[in-house]
Design an enzyme around this catalytic site. Sequence first.
Site, PDB file in Angstrom:
ATOM      1  N   ASP A  89       0.849  -0.850  -0.104  1.00 46.75           N
ATOM      2  CA  ASP A  89      -0.089  -0.129  -0.126  1.00 46.75           C
ATOM      3  C   ASP A  89       1.070   1.121   0.183  1.00 46.75           C
ATOM      4  OD1 ASP A  89      -2.508   1.447   0.039  1.00 46.75           O
ATOM      5  OD2 ASP A  89      -1.872   1.546   2.704  1.00 46.75           O
ATOM      6  N   SER A  90       0.416   1.738  -0.793  1.00 48.29           N
ATOM      7  CA  SER A  90       0.631   3.491  -0.177  1.00 48.29           C
ATOM      8  C   SER A  90       1.753   3.350   1.527  1.00 48.29           C
ATOM      9  CB  SER A  90      -0.282   4.698  -1.434  1.00 48.29           C
ATOM     10  OG  SER A  90      -1.144   4.135  -0.588  1.00 48.29           O
ATOM     11  N   CYS A 121      -4.294  -1.011  -2.153  1.00 47.59           N
ATOM     12  CA  CYS A 121      -3.850   0.157  -2.587  1.00 47.59           C
ATOM     13  C   CYS A 121      -4.576   0.792  -3.753  1.00 47.59           C
ATOM     14  CB  CYS A 121      -2.906   1.147  -2.568  1.00 47.59           C
ATOM     15  SG  CYS A 121      -3.009   2.609  -3.142  1.00 47.59           S
ATOM     16  N   GLU A 178      -5.664  10.344   8.757  1.00 44.68           N
ATOM     17  CA  GLU A 178      -3.942   9.529   9.295  1.00 44.68           C
ATOM     18  C   GLU A 178      -3.781  10.299  10.554  1.00 44.68           C
ATOM     19  OE1 GLU A 178      -1.266   8.783   6.251  1.00 44.68           O
ATOM     20  OE2 GLU A 178      -2.061   7.250   5.726  1.00 44.68           O
ATOM     21  N   CYS A 185     -11.600   2.765  -0.937  1.00 41.93           N
ATOM     22  CA  CYS A 185     -10.279   3.386  -0.390  1.00 41.93           C
ATOM     23  C   CYS A 185      -9.572   2.386   0.989  1.00 41.93           C
ATOM     24  CB  CYS A 185     -10.122   5.254  -0.168  1.00 41.93           C
ATOM     25  SG  CYS A 185      -8.615   5.491   0.517  1.00 41.93           S
ATOM     26  N   HIS A 211      -9.024   3.895   2.967  1.00 43.31           N
ATOM     27  CA  HIS A 211      -8.565   4.309   4.480  1.00 43.31           C
ATOM     28  C   HIS A 211     -10.185   4.722   5.246  1.00 43.31           C
ATOM     29  CE1 HIS A 211      -4.584   5.433   3.685  1.00 43.31           C
ATOM     30  NE2 HIS A 211      -4.473   6.061   4.952  1.00 43.31           N
TER      31      HIS A 211
HETATM   32  N1  DGL Z   1      -3.929   3.731  -0.252  1.00 42.24           N
HETATM   33  C1  DGL Z   1      -4.317   4.906  -0.706  1.00 42.24           C
HETATM   34  C2  DGL Z   1      -6.229   4.168  -1.941  1.00 42.24           C
HETATM   35  O1  DGL Z   1      -6.710   3.002  -1.472  1.00 42.24           O
HETATM   36  C3  DGL Z   1      -4.972   5.713   0.083  1.00 42.24           C
HETATM   37  C4  DGL Z   1      -4.146   6.610   0.312  1.00 42.24           C
HETATM   38  C5  DGL Z   1      -3.617   7.437  -0.704  1.00 42.24           C
HETATM   39  O2  DGL Z   1      -4.222   7.677  -1.654  1.00 42.24           O
HETATM   40  O3  DGL Z   1      -2.420   7.164  -1.192  1.00 42.24           O
HETATM   41  O4  DGL Z   1      -6.225   4.508  -2.559  1.00 42.24           O
END
Ligand code: DGL
Length: 275
Positions: A13-14, A76, A161, A193, A195
């Site tokens: 993930d990012s 992600c 976050e 997403c 989050h």
């Molecule tokens: N993990 C990213 C997603 O699911 C969200 C966080 C980001 O923008 O890097 O799109």
Amino acid sequence: MIKKELGPIGIFDSGFGGLSILKAITKELPNYDYIYLGDNARTPYGNRSPEIIYEFTRQAVDFLFKNNCQLIILACNTASSDALRKIQQEYLPQYYPSKKVLGVLIPGAEAAVAKTKNKKIGVMATEGTVTSGSFVREIKKLDSTIKVFQQSCPLLVPLIEAGEKNNPATKIILEQYIKPLKQKKIDTVILGCTHYGLVEEQIKKIFGDKVKVISEGKEVAKKLKIYLVKHPEIETTLTKKSKLSFYSTDTTAKFQTLGSKFFGQKIRVEKVNLN
Ligand code: DGL
């Protein structure tokens, strides 16, 4: 006889968000070994260009394969939207022909298509995911008569976050994002997403019980289980000692505290450099 290379499942993930996907996956499939990589030094991906997202994701894929992963989940949505197809169609055949990379969009899309009755589905996601149109594509592939309404929610990732999910401001912002989807009379919404699962209860409250909320962690875990049954050539290359390793591209202190929130238990993380 040629000996098979064995290894863990890689989860990328990012940043922290994919930990919520890993949490759901380890609940469903606790016996496998997993390596988690968060690109915290370069997060968020949500408002970056597709070219950069592809490049960062490709580096992450290299890292995980070099650490013996046999299968990678891009946990992600933004990376799944902007990088997955090119990685599957161009990068893997050339460099890792026997390995697989999967994304998180299709399980959510399939669950939403199965649930909707009035054929109006909403998608809440980052700007990158919305602009890519990837959810619309995946849903339309399953049923072209469905109408899809997308809503980008750029303020949610920073708020979550920052640990502000219970701040009254978050509720107001959520209401603003959800209002246009309510006006379209959707009956199902995908939280597209990593989050947004953390504010699922707030989102459900605002939509009310007429709208079904699809949280992707559970769907991804269910579909991964089915995938492994259908693909013994991959399943038999996976190690099964319930071992979890965590890596981040940024300093580890924040990852340790916030990461534990997303994953639900304390984690030890190691810093790595991807380029
Ligand atoms: N993990 C990213 C997603 O699911 C969200 C966080 C980001 O923008 O890097 O799109």
